[in-house]
Scaffold this motif. Structure first.
Motif, PDB file in Angstrom:
ATOM      1  N   ARG A 154     -27.352   0.037   0.234  1.00 38.57           N
ATOM      2  CA  ARG A 154     -26.775  -1.282  -0.055  1.00 38.57           C
ATOM      3  C   ARG A 154     -27.871  -2.347  -0.119  1.00 38.57           C
ATOM      4  N   ALA A 155     -28.823  -2.296   0.808  1.00 36.61           N
ATOM      5  CA  ALA A 155     -29.920  -3.271   0.814  1.00 36.61           C
ATOM      6  C   ALA A 155     -30.762  -3.156  -0.453  1.00 36.61           C
ATOM      7  N   ASN A 156     -30.977  -1.937  -0.914  1.00 40.96           N
ATOM      8  CA  ASN A 156     -31.741  -1.747  -2.150  1.00 40.96           C
ATOM      9  C   ASN A 156     -30.996  -2.307  -3.358  1.00 40.96           C
ATOM     10  N   MET A 157     -29.668  -2.209  -3.348  1.00 39.93           N
ATOM     11  CA  MET A 157     -28.888  -2.758  -4.459  1.00 39.93           C
ATOM     12  C   MET A 157     -28.870  -4.283  -4.437  1.00 39.93           C
ATOM     13  N   VAL A 158     -28.979  -4.878  -3.258  1.00 36.44           N
ATOM     14  CA  VAL A 158     -29.115  -6.334  -3.170  1.00 36.44           C
ATOM     15  C   VAL A 158     -30.410  -6.767  -3.865  1.00 36.44           C
ATOM     16  N   LYS A 159     -31.479  -6.008  -3.637  1.00 31.87           N
ATOM     17  CA  LYS A 159     -32.758  -6.315  -4.294  1.00 31.87           C
ATOM     18  C   LYS A 159     -32.644  -6.150  -5.810  1.00 31.87           C
ATOM     19  N   LEU A 160     -31.960  -5.089  -6.234  1.00 30.85           N
ATOM     20  CA  LEU A 160     -31.798  -4.870  -7.674  1.00 30.85           C
ATOM     21  C   LEU A 160     -30.950  -5.978  -8.292  1.00 30.85           C
ATOM     22  N   ALA A 161     -29.908  -6.399  -7.592  1.00 32.10           N
ATOM     23  CA  ALA A 161     -29.059  -7.474  -8.105  1.00 32.10           C
ATOM     24  C   ALA A 161     -29.868  -8.755  -8.316  1.00 32.10           C
ATOM     25  N   ALA A 162     -30.739  -9.065  -7.364  1.00 29.35           N
ATOM     26  CA  ALA A 162     -31.578 -10.259  -7.493  1.00 29.35           C
ATOM     27  C   ALA A 162     -32.539 -10.119  -8.667  1.00 29.35           C
ATOM     28  N   ASP A 163     -33.063  -8.917  -8.856  1.00 30.97           N
ATOM     29  CA  ASP A 163     -33.973  -8.682  -9.980  1.00 30.97           C
ATOM     30  C   ASP A 163     -33.235  -8.826 -11.308  1.00 30.97           C
ATOM     31  N   LEU A 164     -32.020  -8.308 -11.371  1.00 36.35           N
ATOM     32  CA  LEU A 164     -31.216  -8.463 -12.589  1.00 36.35           C
ATOM     33  C   LEU A 164     -30.916  -9.938 -12.852  1.00 36.35           C
ATOM     34  N   ARG A 165     -30.595 -10.667 -11.796  1.00 35.45           N
ATOM     35  CA  ARG A 165     -30.267 -12.091 -11.936  1.00 35.45           C
ATOM     36  C   ARG A 165     -31.452 -12.867 -12.503  1.00 35.45           C
ATOM     37  N   ASP A 172     -22.191 -14.992 -15.002  1.00 36.52           N
ATOM     38  CA  ASP A 172     -22.212 -16.122 -14.076  1.00 36.52           C
ATOM     39  C   ASP A 172     -21.074 -16.066 -13.061  1.00 36.52           C
ATOM     40  N   ASP A 173     -19.979 -15.372 -13.410  1.00 41.26           N
ATOM     41  CA  ASP A 173     -18.828 -15.345 -12.508  1.00 41.26           C
ATOM     42  C   ASP A 173     -18.944 -14.274 -11.432  1.00 41.26           C
ATOM     43  N   LEU A 174     -20.054 -13.543 -11.408  1.00 38.60           N
ATOM     44  CA  LEU A 174     -20.302 -12.554 -10.364  1.00 38.60           C
ATOM     45  C   LEU A 174     -21.423 -13.049  -9.460  1.00 38.60           C
ATOM     46  N   THR A 175     -21.199 -12.990  -8.158  1.00 40.77           N
ATOM     47  CA  THR A 175     -22.272 -13.311  -7.222  1.00 40.77           C
ATOM     48  C   THR A 175     -23.216 -12.116  -7.110  1.00 40.77           C
ATOM     49  N   ASP A 176     -24.386 -12.349  -6.546  1.00 40.46           N
ATOM     50  CA  ASP A 176     -25.323 -11.242  -6.354  1.00 40.46           C
ATOM     51  C   ASP A 176     -24.739 -10.185  -5.418  1.00 40.46           C
ATOM     52  N   LEU A 212     -21.321   1.675 -18.311  1.00 47.28           N
ATOM     53  CA  LEU A 212     -20.417   0.999 -17.379  1.00 47.28           C
ATOM     54  C   LEU A 212     -21.067  -0.246 -16.798  1.00 47.28           C
ATOM     55  N   TRP A 213     -22.292  -0.111 -16.334  1.00 45.30           N
ATOM     56  CA  TRP A 213     -22.973  -1.241 -15.707  1.00 45.30           C
ATOM     57  C   TRP A 213     -23.225  -2.381 -16.689  1.00 45.30           C
ATOM     58  N   THR A 214     -23.667  -2.052 -17.891  1.00 45.13           N
ATOM     59  CA  THR A 214     -23.961  -3.122 -18.845  1.00 45.13           C
ATOM     60  C   THR A 214     -22.682  -3.857 -19.249  1.00 45.13           C
ATOM     61  N   ARG A 215     -21.584  -3.137 -19.407  1.00 44.96           N
ATOM     62  CA  ARG A 215     -20.315  -3.779 -19.763  1.00 44.96           C
ATOM     63  C   ARG A 215     -19.766  -4.609 -18.605  1.00 44.96           C
ATOM     64  N   LEU A 216     -19.963  -4.120 -17.389  1.00 43.71           N
ATOM     65  CA  LEU A 216     -19.352  -4.734 -16.218  1.00 43.71           C
ATOM     66  C   LEU A 216     -20.158  -5.910 -15.669  1.00 43.71           C
ATOM     67  N   LEU A 217     -21.476  -5.825 -15.770  1.00 44.28           N
ATOM     68  CA  LEU A 217     -22.327  -6.772 -15.055  1.00 44.28           C
ATOM     69  C   LEU A 217     -22.995  -7.826 -15.934  1.00 44.28           C
ATOM     70  N   LEU A 218     -23.180  -7.527 -17.201  1.00 41.01           N
ATOM     71  CA  LEU A 218     -23.986  -8.420 -18.029  1.00 41.01           C
ATOM     72  C   LEU A 218     -23.128  -9.370 -18.855  1.00 41.01           C
ATOM     73  N   ALA A 219     -23.691 -10.527 -19.137  1.00 42.43           N
ATOM     74  CA  ALA A 219     -23.015 -11.496 -19.997  1.00 42.43           C
ATOM     75  C   ALA A 219     -22.877 -10.922 -21.401  1.00 42.43           C
ATOM     76  N   GLU A 220     -21.882 -11.373 -22.132  1.00 43.89           N
ATOM     77  CA  GLU A 220     -21.597 -10.806 -23.450  1.00 43.89           C
ATOM     78  C   GLU A 220     -22.761 -10.964 -24.412  1.00 43.89           C
ATOM     79  N   SER A 221     -23.555 -11.994 -24.246  1.00 39.48           N
ATOM     80  CA  SER A 221     -24.666 -12.241 -25.166  1.00 39.48           C
ATOM     81  C   SER A 221     -25.877 -11.366 -24.876  1.00 39.48           C
ATOM     82  N   SER A 222     -25.856 -10.626 -23.753  1.00 36.84           N
ATOM     83  CA  SER A 222     -27.029  -9.836 -23.358  1.00 36.84           C
ATOM     84  C   SER A 222     -27.109  -8.542 -24.152  1.00 36.84           C
TER      85      SER A 222
END
Length: 222
Positions: A154-165, A172-176, A212-222
């Motif tokens: 879980r801690a490693n995914m927090v780091k990845l989330a910050a890197d993606l951000r 924008d509607d998803l928090t890290d 799945l991840w790109t559809r779920l996590l990324l903005a439509e313009s990405s």
């Protein structure tokens, strides 16, 4: 001249022996971890004894304890080795695919790089997590290890989330924390096992996880 040769010989021994000792220690560790992975995968954690692993590795039990440690520590080392796709344990930040993921210039490429790597390592690491889960039902040390690994993931995914951000391409509607939770739950070995039961190949798992991840996590313009 003769004295000079003696001094040179002593210097060679001092620089040579530590290297040979390190090589021997690394080879011993690799043999122990390879034997442990085979035993844990084929027999399960509970049915595998330290003596079984030592015998398969061609070392005595004292050497195994001195080289790696107790049985739960041994399992953790095997998991870290297998996740890194190496013959020795490697912490997450130093794994090749983690470095490649962090170095990727876009969020989409980061997710694809990571998902593809999971498709390679999950077939080998999922049975180890299953062995740990089974052992955790009756062994408090294994239960603690399972929980510790889960928290580390879980801690490693927090780091990845910050890197993606940092790419500016995450919704924008998803928090890290929400991004980390979605990554953490879907990259779990249990999720991979479910896809295998549905007939997915490891490569298909990696491809669909990236999708799945790109559809779920990324903005439509990405």
């Amino acid at each position: 001249m003769f004295c000079t040769l003696l001094v040179m010989g002593d210097e060679v021994k001092r620089s040579y022996r530590p290297g040979k000792r390190a090589e021997k220690a690394a080879a011993t560790q690799a043999a122990i971890l390879a034997a442990a992975r085979e035993q844990f995968t084929s027999r399960g954690y509970a049915a595998t004894t330290v003596a079984d692993i030592a015998g398969a590795a061609g070392v005595n039990v004292d050497t195994l304890y001195a080289t790696v440690g107790r049985k739960p520590v041994l399992l953790l080392a095997v998991i870290d080795m297998t996740l890194a796709d190496e013959d020795h344990p490697v912490v997450a930040e130093q794994r090749d695919y983690v470095r490649a993921t962090l170095a990727a210039p876009t969020a989409r490429l980061k997710l694809t790089t990571y998902a593809t790597a999971l498709g390679r390592v999950m077939p080998r690491v999922a049975p180890l997590f299953d062995a740990l889960a089974q052992a955790a039902l009756s062994d408090p040390d294994c239960a603690a290890l399972r929980d510790s690994i889960g928290q580390r993931r879980r801690a490693n995914m927090v780091k990845l989330a910050a890197d993606l951000r940092s790419t500016g391409q995450v919704r924008d509607d998803l928090t890290d924390d929400e991004v980390a939770d979605l990554l953490w739950t879907t990259n779990a070995p249990e999720y991979y096992v479910l896809t295998v039961a549905r007939g997915w190949s490891p490569a298909t798992y990696g491809e669909r996880l990236a999708d799945l991840w790109t559809r779920l996590l990324l903005a439509e313009s990405s």
